[in-house]
Design a protein around this motif. Structure first.
Motif, PDB file in Angstrom:
ATOM      1  N   PRO A  94       0.592  -1.215  -0.052  1.00  0.00           N
ATOM      2  CA  PRO A  94      -0.042   0.067  -0.334  1.00  0.00           C
ATOM      3  C   PRO A  94       0.671   1.391  -0.069  1.00  0.00           C
ATOM      4  O   PRO A  94       0.533   1.720  -0.749  1.00  0.00           O
ATOM      5  CB  PRO A  94      -0.873   0.351   1.701  1.00  0.00           C
ATOM      6  N   ARG A  95       2.037   1.335   1.154  1.00  0.00           N
ATOM      7  CA  ARG A  95       2.793   2.648   1.035  1.00  0.00           C
ATOM      8  C   ARG A  95       3.917   1.827   1.124  1.00  0.00           C
ATOM      9  O   ARG A  95       4.692   1.843   1.940  1.00  0.00           O
ATOM     10  CB  ARG A  95       1.912   3.520   2.103  1.00  0.00           C
ATOM     11  N   PRO A  96       5.112   2.390   0.623  1.00  0.00           N
ATOM     12  CA  PRO A  96       6.151   2.199   1.429  1.00  0.00           C
ATOM     13  C   PRO A  96       6.973   2.538   1.985  1.00  0.00           C
ATOM     14  O   PRO A  96       7.752   2.264   2.574  1.00  0.00           O
ATOM     15  CB  PRO A  96       7.089   2.537  -0.210  1.00  0.00           C
ATOM     16  N   GLU A  97       6.397   3.756   2.320  1.00  0.00           N
ATOM     17  CA  GLU A  97       7.126   3.834   4.162  1.00  0.00           C
ATOM     18  C   GLU A  97       6.855   3.798   4.972  1.00  0.00           C
ATOM     19  O   GLU A  97       7.467   4.300   5.947  1.00  0.00           O
ATOM     20  CB  GLU A  97       6.813   6.084   3.891  1.00  0.00           C
ATOM     21  N   HIS A  98       5.457   2.654   5.216  1.00  0.00           N
ATOM     22  CA  HIS A  98       5.311   2.040   6.241  1.00  0.00           C
ATOM     23  C   HIS A  98       6.400   0.606   5.792  1.00  0.00           C
ATOM     24  O   HIS A  98       5.709  -0.261   6.888  1.00  0.00           O
ATOM     25  CB  HIS A  98       3.697   1.743   5.845  1.00  0.00           C
ATOM     26  N   ALA A  99       7.330   0.235   5.563  1.00  0.00           N
ATOM     27  CA  ALA A  99       8.158  -0.299   5.449  1.00  0.00           C
ATOM     28  C   ALA A  99       8.746  -1.078   7.107  1.00  0.00           C
ATOM     29  O   ALA A  99       8.213  -2.369   6.941  1.00  0.00           O
ATOM     30  CB  ALA A  99       9.069  -0.261   4.469  1.00  0.00           C
ATOM     31  N   PRO A 100       9.096   0.155   7.956  1.00  0.00           N
ATOM     32  CA  PRO A 100       9.480  -0.928   9.380  1.00  0.00           C
ATOM     33  C   PRO A 100       8.301  -1.279   9.653  1.00  0.00           C
ATOM     34  O   PRO A 100       8.099  -2.031  10.160  1.00  0.00           O
ATOM     35  CB  PRO A 100       9.670   0.331   9.833  1.00  0.00           C
ATOM     36  N   VAL A 101       7.289  -1.136   9.717  1.00  0.00           N
ATOM     37  CA  VAL A 101       5.740  -1.361  10.710  1.00  0.00           C
ATOM     38  C   VAL A 101       5.348  -2.959   9.482  1.00  0.00           C
ATOM     39  O   VAL A 101       6.209  -3.870  10.431  1.00  0.00           O
ATOM     40  CB  VAL A 101       4.609  -0.376  10.684  1.00  0.00           C
ATOM     41  N   TYR A 102       5.711  -3.061   8.239  1.00  0.00           N
ATOM     42  CA  TYR A 102       4.920  -4.275   7.438  1.00  0.00           C
ATOM     43  C   TYR A 102       5.931  -5.139   8.420  1.00  0.00           C
ATOM     44  O   TYR A 102       6.257  -6.954   8.700  1.00  0.00           O
ATOM     45  CB  TYR A 102       5.819  -4.260   5.871  1.00  0.00           C
ATOM     46  N   GLY A 103       7.576  -4.654   8.062  1.00  0.00           N
ATOM     47  CA  GLY A 103       9.116  -5.658   8.337  1.00  0.00           C
ATOM     48  C   GLY A 103       8.556  -6.151  10.398  1.00  0.00           C
ATOM     49  O   GLY A 103       9.140  -7.228  10.253  1.00  0.00           O
ATOM     50  N   ARG A 104       7.717  -4.855  10.972  1.00  0.00           N
ATOM     51  CA  ARG A 104       7.523  -5.372  12.181  1.00  0.00           C
ATOM     52  C   ARG A 104       7.083  -6.889  12.748  1.00  0.00           C
ATOM     53  O   ARG A 104       7.085  -7.823  13.398  1.00  0.00           O
ATOM     54  CB  ARG A 104       7.029  -4.944  13.570  1.00  0.00           C
ATOM     55  N   MET A 105       5.356  -6.177  11.428  1.00  0.00           N
ATOM     56  CA  MET A 105       4.999  -7.661  11.407  1.00  0.00           C
ATOM     57  C   MET A 105       5.203  -9.302  10.945  1.00  0.00           C
ATOM     58  O   MET A 105       5.101 -10.128  11.999  1.00  0.00           O
ATOM     59  CB  MET A 105       3.485  -7.590  10.482  1.00  0.00           C
ATOM     60  N   VAL A 106       6.890  -9.525  10.245  1.00  0.00           N
ATOM     61  CA  VAL A 106       7.097 -10.412  10.381  1.00  0.00           C
ATOM     62  C   VAL A 106       8.151 -10.853  10.434  1.00  0.00           C
ATOM     63  O   VAL A 106       8.283 -11.765  11.091  1.00  0.00           O
ATOM     64  CB  VAL A 106       8.098 -10.177   8.700  1.00  0.00           C
ATOM     65  N   LEU A 107       8.460  -9.748  11.524  1.00  0.00           N
ATOM     66  CA  LEU A 107       9.651 -10.698  12.466  1.00  0.00           C
ATOM     67  C   LEU A 107       8.194 -11.467  13.676  1.00  0.00           C
ATOM     68  O   LEU A 107       8.803 -11.800  14.340  1.00  0.00           O
ATOM     69  CB  LEU A 107       9.719  -8.542  13.603  1.00  0.00           C
ATOM     70  N   GLU A 108       7.687 -10.856  14.196  1.00  0.00           N
ATOM     71  CA  GLU A 108       6.147 -11.463  15.199  1.00  0.00           C
ATOM     72  C   GLU A 108       5.842 -12.637  14.456  1.00  0.00           C
ATOM     73  O   GLU A 108       6.221 -13.735  15.153  1.00  0.00           O
ATOM     74  CB  GLU A 108       5.462 -10.073  15.038  1.00  0.00           C
ATOM     75  N   GLY A 109       5.823 -12.856  12.954  1.00  0.00           N
ATOM     76  CA  GLY A 109       5.470 -14.112  12.867  1.00  0.00           C
ATOM     77  C   GLY A 109       6.921 -14.938  13.194  1.00  0.00           C
ATOM     78  O   GLY A 109       6.442 -16.606  13.601  1.00  0.00           O
ATOM     79  N   ALA A 110       7.761 -13.987  12.784  1.00  0.00           N
ATOM     80  CA  ALA A 110       8.710 -15.058  13.056  1.00  0.00           C
ATOM     81  C   ALA A 110       9.483 -16.171  14.304  1.00  0.00           C
ATOM     82  O   ALA A 110       9.750 -16.689  15.095  1.00  0.00           O
ATOM     83  CB  ALA A 110      10.360 -14.818  12.389  1.00  0.00           C
ATOM     84  N   ILE A 111       9.135 -14.888  15.372  1.00  0.00           N
ATOM     85  CA  ILE A 111       8.933 -14.839  16.741  1.00  0.00           C
ATOM     86  C   ILE A 111       8.289 -16.319  16.606  1.00  0.00           C
ATOM     87  O   ILE A 111       8.507 -17.501  17.980  1.00  0.00           O
ATOM     88  CB  ILE A 111       8.722 -13.385  17.554  1.00  0.00           C
ATOM     89  N   HIS A 112       6.778 -15.917  16.831  1.00  0.00           N
ATOM     90  CA  HIS A 112       5.568 -17.151  16.710  1.00  0.00           C
ATOM     91  C   HIS A 112       6.380 -18.020  16.313  1.00  0.00           C
ATOM     92  O   HIS A 112       6.489 -19.680  17.033  1.00  0.00           O
ATOM     93  CB  HIS A 112       4.582 -16.948  15.930  1.00  0.00           C
ATOM     94  N   ARG A 113       6.548 -18.250  15.131  1.00  0.00           N
ATOM     95  CA  ARG A 113       7.071 -19.599  14.286  1.00  0.00           C
ATOM     96  C   ARG A 113       8.957 -20.169  15.260  1.00  0.00           C
ATOM     97  O   ARG A 113       8.683 -21.175  15.290  1.00  0.00           O
ATOM     98  CB  ARG A 113       7.597 -19.235  13.047  1.00  0.00           C
ATOM     99  N   ALA A 114       9.656 -19.427  16.063  1.00  0.00           N
ATOM    100  CA  ALA A 114      10.379 -20.293  16.230  1.00  0.00           C
ATOM    101  C   ALA A 114       9.804 -20.708  17.576  1.00  0.00           C
ATOM    102  O   ALA A 114      10.786 -22.076  18.249  1.00  0.00           O
ATOM    103  CB  ALA A 114      11.996 -18.506  16.044  1.00  0.00           C
ATOM    104  N   ILE A 115       9.104 -20.021  18.492  1.00  0.00           N
ATOM    105  CA  ILE A 115       9.094 -19.972  19.812  1.00  0.00           C
ATOM    106  C   ILE A 115       8.048 -21.923  19.694  1.00  0.00           C
ATOM    107  O   ILE A 115       8.427 -22.687  19.851  1.00  0.00           O
ATOM    108  CB  ILE A 115       8.205 -20.142  20.372  1.00  0.00           C
ATOM    109  N   ALA A 116       6.751 -21.870  18.392  1.00  0.00           N
ATOM    110  CA  ALA A 116       6.507 -23.367  18.249  1.00  0.00           C
ATOM    111  C   ALA A 116       7.621 -24.204  18.236  1.00  0.00           C
ATOM    112  O   ALA A 116       7.179 -25.943  18.269  1.00  0.00           O
ATOM    113  CB  ALA A 116       5.375 -23.236  17.314  1.00  0.00           C
ATOM    114  N   GLN A 117       8.094 -24.371  16.870  1.00  0.00           N
ATOM    115  CA  GLN A 117       9.070 -25.414  16.672  1.00  0.00           C
ATOM    116  C   GLN A 117      10.340 -25.512  17.644  1.00  0.00           C
ATOM    117  O   GLN A 117      10.496 -26.647  17.567  1.00  0.00           O
ATOM    118  CB  GLN A 117      10.023 -24.371  15.399  1.00  0.00           C
ATOM    119  N   HIS A 118      10.532 -24.961  18.501  1.00  0.00           N
ATOM    120  CA  HIS A 118      11.501 -25.434  19.691  1.00  0.00           C
ATOM    121  C   HIS A 118      10.757 -26.087  20.602  1.00  0.00           C
ATOM    122  O   HIS A 118      11.341 -26.592  21.294  1.00  0.00           O
ATOM    123  CB  HIS A 118      12.623 -24.183  20.419  1.00  0.00           C
ATOM    124  N   ALA A 119       9.402 -25.410  20.892  1.00  0.00           N
ATOM    125  CA  ALA A 119       8.460 -26.253  22.309  1.00  0.00           C
ATOM    126  C   ALA A 119       8.083 -27.833  20.941  1.00  0.00           C
ATOM    127  O   ALA A 119       8.186 -28.484  21.961  1.00  0.00           O
ATOM    128  CB  ALA A 119       6.850 -25.286  21.942  1.00  0.00           C
TER     129      ALA A 119
END
Length: 390
Positions: A94-119
């Motif tokens: 939608p807006r390129p200047e929102h890239a840091p917020v989109y990146g934070r969403m990607v990081l949130e998903g990565a954190i959930h996946r990493a914890i689930a995999q190690h559990a």
């Protein structure tokens, strides 16, 4: 659309539209993306920037070579990437200047996946150790999970702090390994018989064995009766044990019967209370590790949990395992392991990552309604950046 997939597409589309956005995403890594094609594209974009691609420092419009070169580089590391897909990513932003917020969403998903995999890994290793009568694998997997949680907390810009959730996550009933269930029950019965018949046997286990370590709740209640007699300095035998069980209501509520209690101690031979207690403790540790892993996995699969709470809840869920482990080490005389070294330096994570991670809770000032801007922006200034490439 899956929100996480949309966030991955949006952050890549933002960088394809505006290469300068990469400077705001230095804290985001390719392996934070879920889809392999997105991992390859983000790695390719970072490589092009480090190689000094002309599009990085060029004024707009962005040259088309930025998109084609990124697709070409990513295609060397992943299969199935078509030249059309990068343009689909551009349309998904939608807006390129929102890239840091989109990146934070990607990081949130990565954190959930990493914890689930190690559990999941901890649960698998704990059950395997239970079948083999070992604990080393479960303890090692628990250390890894704790280290991952600590590192993810710093990655997110917070400090790891065990906090209990307001409501327990929904998990199914714990199923003990069937091969070992009968053996564990037999060890518990034999231990109780030895404790009831051998004078001074309670001294060998009372400092580190607890009623909760018994898989059978009735066995745990009987051990509690033995502990009460020992604490009061009263003699322990089958009669005093039966009397204590009656005083605690275990005979009235059906937890135990006089015949069951007598059967525990009839025909018992010589046995080491310490050795049997360690076997019960070993089974308790692997069982607790499996239960803790299932709780952590359930937390990680709750998409409504923000990473900070998820990490703290997961650390709290591992607290019961830490308590059992401390008593296991006391029973064996082994020193606790050294804590895992932090991934980041003593100064913590990069400031840019902390800023982005905490941006979700930073209030934005709202100008008073009476204050008007000096001049209204022109239509061209308020329009989002062009999506075209020369």
């Amino acid at each position: 659309m899956n929100p996480l997939l949309g966030a991955e597409q949006a952050v890549l589309g933002a960088v394809l539209l505006d290469p300068r956005q990469l400077s705001h995403l230095d804290w985001l890594a390719p392996d934070h993306f879920y889809r392999p094609v997105h991992q390859a594209l983000f790695a390719a974009l970072r490589k092009l920037r480090s190689d000094g691609h002309p599009a990085v420092g060029a004024d707009r419009p962005v040259p088309l070579s930025w998109v084609t070169d990124a697709a070409k580089e990513a295609g060397l590391h992943v299969r199935g990437l078509t030249p059309v897909y990068p343009h689909a990513l551009i349309q998904a932003c939608p807006r390129p200047e929102h890239a840091p917020v989109y990146g934070r969403m990607v990081l949130e998903g990565a954190i959930h996946r990493a914890i689930a995999q190690h559990a999941i890994r901890l649960h698998q290793v704990a059950r395997a150790d239970a079948l083999q009568g070992k604990v080393e694998g479960a303890l090692r997997a628990a250390d890894i999970l704790t280290g991952v949680l600590t590192d993810l907390a710093r990655c997110w810009g917070t400090e790891p702090r065990p906090v209990g959730p307001t409501s327990a996550p929904a998990t199914g009933p714990a199923v003990p390994p069937p091969v070992q269930a009968d053996q564990v029950a037999e060890d518990e019965r034999f231990l109780l018989a030895v404790l009831a018949e051998q004078p001074g046997a309670m001294e060998e286990v009372v400092d580190w064995l607890r009623p909760g370590d018994f898989a059978d709740p009735a066995h745990g209640q009987l051990y509690r009766c033995l502990g009460a007699l020992h604490h009061r300095g009263e003699p322990i035998d089958r009669i005093t044990l039966l009397w204590e069980a009656q005083r605690r209501g275990l005979l009235a509520d059906g937890t135990l019967s006089g015949e069951q209690l007598t059967a525990f101690v009839d025909g018992v031979g010589a046995g080491s209370a310490e050795w049997l207690g360690e076997r019960v403790m070993r089974a308790s540790l692997t069982r607790t590790a499996a239960v803790s892993a299932r709780v952590v996995r359930a937390l990680a699969e709750d998409e409504a949990l923000v990473p900070g709470r998820l990490i703290n809840y997961a650390l709290h869920a591992l607290g019961s395992l830490d308590e059992v482990r401390a008593r296991w080490e006391t029973a064996n005389g082994t020193p606790p392991p050294d804590p895992p070294p932090p991934t980041h330096g003593p100064d913590g994570p990069p400031p840019a990552r902390v800023h982005v991670a905490l941006a979700r809770s930073t209030p934005h000032p709202v100008p008073p309604s009476s204050v008007r801007p000096a001049s209204a922006p022109t239509p061209s200034a308020s329009r989002p950046p062009s999506r075209g490439h020369s």
